[in-house]
Design an enzyme around this catalytic site. Structure first.
Site, short mmCIF file in Angstrom:
data_model
loop_
_atom_site.label_atom_id
_atom_site.label_comp_id
_atom_site.label_asym_id
_atom_site.label_seq_id
_atom_site.Cartn_x
_atom_site.Cartn_y
_atom_site.Cartn_z
N GLU A 74 0.82 -1.21 0.00
CA GLU A 74 0.00 0.00 0.00
C GLU A 74 0.86 1.26 0.00
OE1 GLU A 74 -3.03 0.49 -0.68
OE2 GLU A 74 -3.56 -1.62 -0.77
N TYR A 127 -6.87 6.74 3.49
CA TYR A 127 -6.98 5.69 2.48
C TYR A 127 -6.12 4.46 2.85
CZ TYR A 127 -6.08 2.89 -1.56
OH TYR A 127 -5.94 1.81 -2.36
N ASP A 177 -10.12 5.34 -3.77
CA ASP A 177 -9.01 5.86 -4.59
C ASP A 177 -9.59 6.28 -5.95
OD1 ASP A 177 -9.57 3.51 -5.91
OD2 ASP A 177 -7.49 2.81 -5.98
#
Ligand code: SF4
Length: 357
Positions: free
Chosen positions: A33, A116, A134
């Site tokens: 990520e 996020y 996203d």
């Protein structure tokens, strides 16, 4: 619930076999990520493989010296991401005995982890019912629900977070969140959406109204300033000069071949670039080489500007003395020693232009 069911079924069959999807190990999900924050999947994959080979566990990362961490990140750009991973690995060892925290707030408190990324780690690694939004999710949702609010206006994004949160089927956050993003990446593409094979076509209002390409809506186009810069490879026999950028500067802590900006208005002709490079050499180094040979150009994309970096080589006589204007550490090294120094992405590309003798 047909949208969720169809999407989950589709994901089961079509998910790309990405390496962190094998075990959903929290350390690997976290690293993936962070790498994905500014980088496309295809680009980051070799870096991810290299990273987990070099640092197979969070503990091995925590114990490593920073130079090794930055060297392993070399080429991916936005090096603060590597520093944050390193810092947080040490923090997780200190605070949580090396066990990656599963609590959303604890994940969010890690350096370099925003809303996020925290949602992605919590849902993908721990299957927590946390939404993630996203660019792919924004596109899919704005088409499915024909949302006319511009997606590049910050306050509008809350609408998408709420929709996404309400859509997550109980106990399926890991697969559902990934399924929406995967659909955006593989099927609901921005220019050529594959609506005819889309698993949620029957739930998509933009498709029904034949207005797919009207979504997502954007309020403005970003324009980025273009700039020119030069980098010079000074050669003294088989050695070349490198210098280290100080912390606090962009790319701080990384090594580079001396470079500087030439102009803000870009599009300079080759004669002007050469002239300005020589002026820069005189003012930056008090030195004018006898020969200045153009080697290559490299494009660099920054958030607010696009830069063309013009690379030159200049032989330096053995006895030549020139002073670097600033006090950044510098070294003369052979091309074989490039491996020992972490370079920024553009300068790492430059190292590939030089053949070891
Ligand atoms: Fe996207 Fe087309 Fe599927 Fe709608 S039907 S979600 S526009 S791919």
């Amino acid at each position: 619930m047909s949208l969720q069911k169809n999407l989950l079924k589709w994901f089961q069959k079509n998910a790309r076999p990405l390496p962190w999807r094998k075990r959903y190990d929290p350390y690997e999900v976290w690293v993936s990520e962070i790498m994905l924050q500014q980088t496309q999947v295809e680009t980051m994959l070799p870096y991810f493989e290299r990273w987990v080979k070099t640092f197979p566990t969070l503990q091995s990362l925590a114990k490593s010296p920073e130079k090794k961490v930055l060297k392993c990140w070399e080429g991916l750009g936005y090096y603060s991401r590597a520093r944050n991973l390193h810092f947080s690995a040490k923090e997780i060892v200190r605070k949580y005995g090396g066990v990656f925290p599963s609590d959303y707030e604890a994940i969010r408190a890690l350096k370099g982890v925003g809303r996020y990324t925290a949602g992605a780690i919590a849902s993908i690694a721990f299957n927590r019912e946390r939404p993630i939004v996203d660019g792919n999710v924004l596109r899919v949702l704005s088409r499915v629900y024909s949302i006319g609010k511009p997606i590049d206006v910050e306050k509008n994004k809350e609408t998408f977070w709420t929709i996404e949160e309400n859509l997550i089927p109980r106990g399926q956050a890991r697969f559902f969140n990934q399924a929406v993003m995967e659909l955006g990446a593989l099927v609901c593409a921005s220019k050529n959406p594959q609506c005819l094979v889309c698993p949620i076509q029957s739930d998509c209002t933009a498709f029904r109204k034949n207005r797919v390409l009207d979504y997502p809506v954007r309020s403005r186009r970003k324009t980025r300033v273009k700039v020119d810069a030069s980098a010079v490879l000074f050669f003294k026999k088989d050695k070349v000069l490198i210098r280290k950028r100080p912390l606090g500067e962009i790319m701080g802590g990384l090594w580079e071949f001396p470079e500087w900006k030439l102009a803000k208005d870009a599009g300079l002709d080759p004669g002007e670039i050469r002239k300005r490079t020589l002026i820069g050499l005189r003012s930056e180094f008090g030195f004018e080489p006898e020969k200045l040979k153009p080697l290559a150009t490299i494009k660099r994309n920054y958030t607010h500007h696009l830069e063309t970096l013009h690379i030159f080589s200049a032989p330096v006589p053995e006895a030549a003395v020139f002073t670097l204007k600033n006090d950044w550490p510098s070294r003369w090294i052979t091309p074989r020693e490039f491996l020992l120094y972490p370079f920024s992405s553009a300068h790492s590309k430059i190292t590939k232009l030089i053949k070891p003798t």
